[in-house]
Design an enzyme around this catalytic site. Structure first.
Site, mmCIF file in Angstrom:
data_model
loop_
_atom_site.group_PDB
_atom_site.id
_atom_site.type_symbol
_atom_site.label_atom_id
_atom_site.label_comp_id
_atom_site.label_asym_id
_atom_site.label_seq_id
_atom_site.Cartn_x
_atom_site.Cartn_y
_atom_site.Cartn_z
ATOM 1 N N ASP A 28 -27.370 22.109 -28.983
ATOM 2 C CA ASP A 28 -26.969 22.008 -30.387
ATOM 3 C C ASP A 28 -27.860 21.047 -31.159
ATOM 4 O OD1 ASP A 28 -24.884 23.582 -29.551
ATOM 5 O OD2 ASP A 28 -23.294 22.234 -30.229
ATOM 6 N N HIS A 43 -25.690 26.994 -36.402
ATOM 7 C CA HIS A 43 -24.857 25.791 -36.212
ATOM 8 C C HIS A 43 -24.528 25.192 -37.581
ATOM 9 C CE1 HIS A 43 -23.079 22.716 -33.763
ATOM 10 N NE2 HIS A 43 -23.947 21.768 -34.061
ATOM 11 N N HIS A 61 -24.483 21.457 -41.366
ATOM 12 C CA HIS A 61 -23.775 20.767 -40.282
ATOM 13 C C HIS A 61 -22.447 20.172 -40.745
ATOM 14 C CE1 HIS A 61 -23.377 18.180 -36.578
ATOM 15 N NE2 HIS A 61 -23.899 19.276 -36.052
ATOM 16 N N HIS A 88 -27.298 18.797 -26.091
ATOM 17 C CA HIS A 88 -27.804 18.550 -27.444
ATOM 18 C C HIS A 88 -29.309 18.342 -27.439
ATOM 19 C CE1 HIS A 88 -23.502 17.711 -27.993
ATOM 20 N NE2 HIS A 88 -23.703 17.990 -29.272
#
Length: 256
Positions: free
Chosen positions: A78, A128, A132, A223
């Site tokens: 991510d 994503h 954000h 991540h």
């Protein structure tokens, strides 16, 4: 065409409306809510198809290849792309691993060459959010815009529903429905590396050892942009390979 009927989906979500406050909680760092969330997760999985929302592969992820049992797991990253993206890609290439990258739209717009590099490496790309922001805080119109603006920057695979991971893992019944109506599959995770709450590569690696190791069919949360995750990645990949796991994209994990 979506493989679910909107009227059935809307009815199912209305049945689960009492769980909305639990689903809206971020998945990261909410241990005190885990018992309630697990119950909601089980209910959602029982009612909604995998094409709408998924935490892991629901059917068997075991395959017999040349007489050996291979167990598939999907690694996901991510919050990219960023300055460390190419370093992540180099490690994955060295191990012959494909993964799924859930990328932030405004970062993709700023560095489209990183998006191209991810795709050129044979990896899968999903959205994503463009900014954000947590999906449950957005009205449907704004969420649809976040989805479409990000998707416009990513390669599209014919015949596959585009994937989206909600920032912070925060979802609500409304956000799941909005994503599904827009044609997206909401992808969460079943195995948390906990790399978001540490700066230790050893801590990240510990999430893949022995009793904490992911199960076949797991979707693993990692991540981008974190030196400790990058440092841990070779050890994580070696550990999973030695345990007999095939590391695939989310699309491959769910695809058959």
């Amino acid at each position: 065409m979506p493989c679910w009927a909107p009227t059935v989906l809307e009815f199912s979500l209305r049945v689960m409306a009492g769980a909305a406050d639990v689903l809206a909680l971020p998945f990261e760092g909410r241990e005190r809510h885990l018992p309630r969330r697990r119950g909601v997760k089980s209910l959602v999985q029982a009612i909604l198809p995998q094409s709408v929302v998924v935490w892991q592969r629901r059917r068997s992820a075991r395959q017999v290849v040349r007489g050996q049992v291979r167990r598939r797991i999907a690694l996901t990253f991510d919050d990219g792309p960023g300055e460390l993206t190419r370093s992540y890609l180099n490690v994955l290439e060295r191990f012959g691993v494909r993964a799924t990258f859930f990328v932030v739209g405004e970062l993709c717009a700023a560095r489209p060459e990183f998006v191209s590099a991810i795709a050129a490496g044979g990896h899968e790309l999903g959205g994503h959010g463009y900014t954000h922001r947590r999906f449950p805080t957005l009205v449907s119109r704004d969420l649809r815009e976040e989805l479409s603006r990000t998707a416009a920057l990513l390669p599209r695979l014919p015949g596959r529903r585009p994937l989206v991971r909600p920032p912070h893992g925060a979802v609500s019944l409304s956000s799941i429905l909005t994503c599904a109506k827009a044609g997206f599959t909401t992808v969460l995770w079943s195995h948390d590396s906990e790399d978001w709450c540490t700066t230790s590569a050893d801590h990240v690696c510990a999430a893949f050892e022995d009793e904490r190791a992911p199960e076949p069919g797991a979707i693993v949360l990692l991540h981008e942009g974190q030196p400790w995750t990058l440092d841990a990645l070779p050890r994580v990949l070696s550990r999973l390979s030695e345990a007999g796991h095939d590391l695939v994209t989310v699309g491959e994990l769910l695809g058959d």
